[in-house]
Design an enzyme around this catalytic site. Structure first.
Site, PDB file in Angstrom:
ATOM      1  N   SER A 115       8.733  42.114 -19.096  1.00 19.20           N
ATOM      2  CA  SER A 115       8.686  42.828 -17.823  1.00 19.20           C
ATOM      3  C   SER A 115       8.341  41.796 -16.766  1.00 19.20           C
ATOM      4  O   SER A 115       7.269  41.192 -16.799  1.00 19.20           O
ATOM      5  CB  SER A 115       7.626  43.936 -17.866  1.00 19.20           C
ATOM      6  N   SER A 116       9.269  41.557 -15.847  1.00 19.77           N
ATOM      7  CA  SER A 116       9.116  40.481 -14.869  1.00 19.77           C
ATOM      8  C   SER A 116       7.922  40.704 -13.950  1.00 19.77           C
ATOM      9  O   SER A 116       7.410  41.819 -13.825  1.00 19.77           O
ATOM     10  CB  SER A 116      10.383  40.365 -14.015  1.00 19.77           C
ATOM     11  N   GLN A 117       7.489  39.634 -13.312  1.00 21.04           N
ATOM     12  CA  GLN A 117       6.398  39.728 -12.342  1.00 21.04           C
ATOM     13  C   GLN A 117       6.811  40.672 -11.216  1.00 21.04           C
ATOM     14  O   GLN A 117       7.845  40.468 -10.574  1.00 21.04           O
ATOM     15  CB  GLN A 117       6.076  38.351 -11.777  1.00 21.04           C
ATOM     16  N   PRO A 118       6.049  41.724 -10.945  1.00 24.45           N
ATOM     17  CA  PRO A 118       6.462  42.716  -9.951  1.00 24.45           C
ATOM     18  C   PRO A 118       6.741  42.158  -8.561  1.00 24.45           C
ATOM     19  O   PRO A 118       7.678  42.603  -7.897  1.00 24.45           O
ATOM     20  CB  PRO A 118       5.296  43.706  -9.947  1.00 24.45           C
TER      21      PRO A 118
END
Length: 335
Positions: free
Chosen positions: A86-89
């Site tokens: 889950s990528s950095q927001p």
């Protein structure tokens, strides 16, 4: 207890989410639904799994705290290697805002992952406007479950991301969340005229304006980006973390100040094996330590290359497994 509002505050503090529509999406889509568990690296080596259903309340608290920190999260690991995350927001927010979407646009996402980014797109545009592709059935099935639990049902396709999703084309926007050595031609072929393609190439993010099924051009954004490589049958000649060379190449003999400078490593990786470390250093120094925004990518007649300052200037480097060209200039390979 950590929550969505904490994450939004962190992203806004970093300068992203200036668009109220995207701020609303991040405020209303709960990341915790999409990351029921993730892995953290231990200081002594190895990995620890934190998950929502852990019977230990302290570990559950740590899981939730991590979900709403502005950090990437490793969600799938195979044989010690990261497969999905889950990528950095804040990076997601910057990419989504750079995509410049408008109501009614159709978006193709390459790399479904947990489904969180697809949910943000669906919140902004509506389920019917979003198609997301990932290679592995277990990834897409889990993403569908997460999306449904959050109340979203965009189209999620299991397939090779390099091939796009032609059955649902044309698209006004394409966004990729996987590292590439070159931009797959199928994506451009599935775009409407004037579409934008935002993709990680090397360790940067390039935004291409599509002029036709074999032609596009654009510059890099200023932000570094590191993603899991695109997997599947297609090879764009890239490796993890570099357009053609990757970050593991020797920089022996290069002054330390250059080795510490992100802009040098970006040039060195983008040029790939066609430029040696000393030549890359002399170019970097002579060009005034160019920032990422001075670089771009051109696709013309199917050939594609990266460039510094001018797509037809002296500093061009072919991209893609089948490209050929000499150091520093692409020569006739791009004419």
């Amino acid at each position: 207890m950590a929550g969505v509002s904490d994450l939004v505050r962190q992203i806004v503090a970093g300068g992203a989410l200036t668009d109220p529509a995207w701020r609303s999406a991040f405020a209303e889509v709960p990341r915790e639904v999409f990351v029921p568990y993730y892995y953290v690296t231990l200081s002594g080596g190895g990995q620890e799994r934190l998950w929502r259903e852990d019977p230990d309340p302290e570990r559950r608290r740590r899981w939730l705290q991590g979900v709403y920190d502005d950090v990437p999260l490793a969600t799938r690991v195979r044989d010690g290697a990261l497969v999905s995350s889950s990528s950095q927001p804040s990076l997601m927010a910057m990419m989504l805002e750079s995509l410049d979407v408008r109501d009614g646009m159709r978006v193709l996402e390459i790399g479904t992952g947990t489904g969180y980014n697809a949910a943000l797109l669906a919140h902004r545009l509506g389920d019917a406007q979003v198609t997301s592709v990932d290679l592995e059935p277990e990834v897409t099935e889990a993403a569908r479950v997460h999306l449904a639990a959050a109340g979203y049902r965009p189209r999620v396709v299991t397939g090779d991301g390099a091939l796009g999703a032609p059955a649902y084309a044309p698209y006004d926007r394409v966004i990729a969340t996987c590292a590439l050595g070159a931009v797959p031609g199928a994506w451009l072929e599935q775009c409407a005229p004037g579409a934008l393609v935002l993709a990680p190439v090397g360790t940067g993010l390039v935004v291409l304006r599509v002029a036709g099924p074999r032609d596009a051009e654009g510059r890099f954004l200023p932000t570094p980006a590191y993603f899991v490589p695109l997997r599947g049958g297609w090879s764009g000649g890239g490796e993890s973390g570099g357009a053609a060379g990757g970050p593991g190449r020797s920089t022996c003999g290069i002054p330390r100040h250059a080795q510490r400078h992100d802009s040098f490593h970006f040039l060195f990786g983008l040029a790939g094996h066609r430029v040696g470390p000393r030549e890359a250093y002399e170019l970097w120094r002579g060009a005034g330590r160019p920032a990422r925004e001075r670089y771009g990518v051109t696709v013309r007649g199917g050939a594609q290359w990266a460039w510094l300052d001018d797509p037809d200037g002296p500093h061009r480097w072919p991209l893609g497994a089948g490209s050929s060209g000499s150091t520093g200039a692409a020569g006739s390979a791009h004419r």
